[in-house]
Design a protein around this motif. Structure first.
Motif: not given
Length: 193
Positions: A1-8, A83-90, A102-108, A160-164
């Protein structure tokens, strides 16, 4: 899982981008003016009807979003987009309820729960599952969300979320699909390669 923070600064633009995408689905939201019937209609529409519904919803979201952002006019870029991107295998394990979790835990973990947000799932032809988290950087009390080392925290939380959740780790830059990149990212990856 990869996340990219953007601000606008454009809530309408970001909301419209998230919603006006083939097969986009709103998975979760908090504090935004989203009609559940319109969300279902959007998920089941395509072509000009999707564009019309996406714009209509984006306008309503923009109004409620900017009302909260006006509580702290010192914040010049109140729009957060991750954007949170995941591997095709997932993909087989990434059901909508798991993605919401996952999104809510990420935000938390990032400290972004006490504000308006929307989680939208996108599907693309290449099959890489990903979600977009659109959030207000001004919280419910008018304070700006903590942005101190948010890029470093983002990497730590994603790891951490990728491992969890037992997700696959990215193979790094070698697996980047160049045709998906635009603008500065495309130039950066072209030079690097």
């Amino acid at each position: 899982m990869v996340g990219k923070i953007l601000k606008g600064s454009s809530a309408f633009g970001c909301a419209n981008y998230c919603l006006d995408h083939d097969e986009a689905q709103i998975l979760a939201s908090r504090g935004l003016d989203i009609d559940i019937d319109e969300a279902v209609a959007l998920a089941n529409s395509d072509g000009p009807e999707r564009k019309r519904l996406a714009r209509m919803m984006a306008r309503a979201i923009d109004t409620s979003f900017m009302m909260q952002a006006s509580a702290n006019p010192a914040v010049e870029r109140p729009v957060g987009h991750i954007p949170l991107c995941f591997m095709k295998e997932d993909e087989p394990m990434l059901t909508n309820p798991i993605l919401v979790q996952i999104a809510q835990e990420y935000l938390q973990r990032m400290g972004y729960m006490e504000t308006q947000y929307m989680v939208v799932r996108h599907f693309n032809a290449k099959g890489n599952p990903h979600i977009h988290i659109f959030f207000n950087r001004v919280d419910d009390n008018g304070a700006v969300l903590n942005a101190w080392q948010d890029y470093r925290r983002n990497a730590s939380v994603c790891r951490a979320l990728t491992e969890k959740y037992g997700l696959h780790l990215s193979g790094g830059r070698s697996q980047t699909v160049m045709s998906d990149l635009r603008g500065r990212e495309y130039v950066r990856y072209t030079i690097s390669n």
